[in-house]
Design a protein around this motif. Structure first.
Motif, PDB file in Angstrom:
ATOM      1  N   ALA A  47      65.259  95.775  20.063  1.00  0.00           N
ATOM      2  CA  ALA A  47      65.671  96.765  21.048  1.00  0.00           C
ATOM      3  C   ALA A  47      64.710  97.943  21.098  1.00  0.00           C
ATOM      4  N   ALA A  48      64.120  98.320  19.975  1.00  0.00           N
ATOM      5  CA  ALA A  48      63.197  99.451  19.962  1.00  0.00           C
ATOM      6  C   ALA A  48      61.914  99.119  20.705  1.00  0.00           C
ATOM      7  N   GLY A  49      61.415  97.900  20.589  1.00  0.00           N
ATOM      8  CA  GLY A  49      60.193  97.506  21.270  1.00  0.00           C
ATOM      9  C   GLY A  49      60.382  97.401  22.764  1.00  0.00           C
ATOM     10  N   VAL A  50      61.540  96.979  23.204  1.00  0.00           N
ATOM     11  CA  VAL A  50      61.794  96.800  24.627  1.00  0.00           C
ATOM     12  C   VAL A  50      61.988  98.137  25.322  1.00  0.00           C
ATOM     13  N   SER A  51      62.656  99.069  24.683  1.00  0.00           N
ATOM     14  CA  SER A  51      62.962 100.338  25.340  1.00  0.00           C
ATOM     15  C   SER A  51      61.716 101.199  25.533  1.00  0.00           C
ATOM     16  N   GLU A  58      62.529  95.983  32.360  1.00  0.00           N
ATOM     17  CA  GLU A  58      62.911  95.550  33.701  1.00  0.00           C
ATOM     18  C   GLU A  58      62.787  94.034  33.820  1.00  0.00           C
ATOM     19  N   GLN A  59      61.736  93.484  33.241  1.00  0.00           N
ATOM     20  CA  GLN A  59      61.543  92.040  33.284  1.00  0.00           C
ATOM     21  C   GLN A  59      62.642  91.323  32.502  1.00  0.00           C
ATOM     22  N   MET A  60      63.038  91.880  31.353  1.00  0.00           N
ATOM     23  CA  MET A  60      64.096  91.273  30.554  1.00  0.00           C
ATOM     24  C   MET A  60      65.412  91.265  31.339  1.00  0.00           C
ATOM     25  N   ILE A  61      65.704  92.352  32.025  1.00  0.00           N
ATOM     26  CA  ILE A  61      66.934  92.425  32.816  1.00  0.00           C
ATOM     27  C   ILE A  61      66.876  91.426  33.955  1.00  0.00           C
ATOM     28  N   ASN A  62      65.726  91.345  34.636  1.00  0.00           N
ATOM     29  CA  ASN A  62      65.579  90.386  35.729  1.00  0.00           C
ATOM     30  C   ASN A  62      65.751  88.954  35.241  1.00  0.00           C
ATOM     31  N   ASP A  63      65.194  88.629  34.081  1.00  0.00           N
ATOM     32  CA  ASP A  63      65.358  87.284  33.519  1.00  0.00           C
ATOM     33  C   ASP A  63      66.812  87.001  33.192  1.00  0.00           C
ATOM     34  N   ARG A  64      67.496  88.006  32.672  1.00  0.00           N
ATOM     35  CA  ARG A  64      68.885  87.814  32.279  1.00  0.00           C
ATOM     36  C   ARG A  64      69.785  87.545  33.481  1.00  0.00           C
ATOM     37  N   ILE A  65      69.536  88.222  34.599  1.00  0.00           N
ATOM     38  CA  ILE A  65      70.393  88.033  35.775  1.00  0.00           C
ATOM     39  C   ILE A  65      69.856  86.970  36.714  1.00  0.00           C
TER      40      ILE A  65
END
Length: 85
Positions: A47-51, A58-65
């Motif tokens: 979580a620290a690396g992503v934030s 944004e890419q992680m959120i797009n992949d998730r949805i």
């Protein structure tokens, strides 16, 4: 408004056992989640690396949805349609 006498609640042994089982379940889930975060943090993908990087977040959120954004063309015909100038 009508006033009434307080209702007496009785704590039963079944209620206590149910509470303890739910609490233990939540504690084990919390420990598993913490273990996953610690392991993910050591790889640099936690979580620290992503934030720290908004693009990857944004890419992680797009992949998730399941959203796959298409790049927008920058020519005038895409902006104004097929009008002649």
């Amino acid at each position: 408004m009508l006033r009434r006498k307080p209702t007496r609640l009785e704590l039963k042994l079944d209620d206590i056992e149910e509470f303890e089982s739910i609490r233990k379940d939540l504690e084990t889930r919390k420990k598993q989640k913490e273990d996953v975060e610690v392991v993910g943090g050591s790889d640099g993908e936690g979580a620290a690396g992503v934030s720290s990087d908004p693009k990857s977040r944004e890419q992680m959120i797009n992949d998730r949805i399941g959203y796959k954004p298409q790049p927008k063309p920058n020519d005038r015909s895409s902006q104004f349609g097929s009008f002649e100038f």
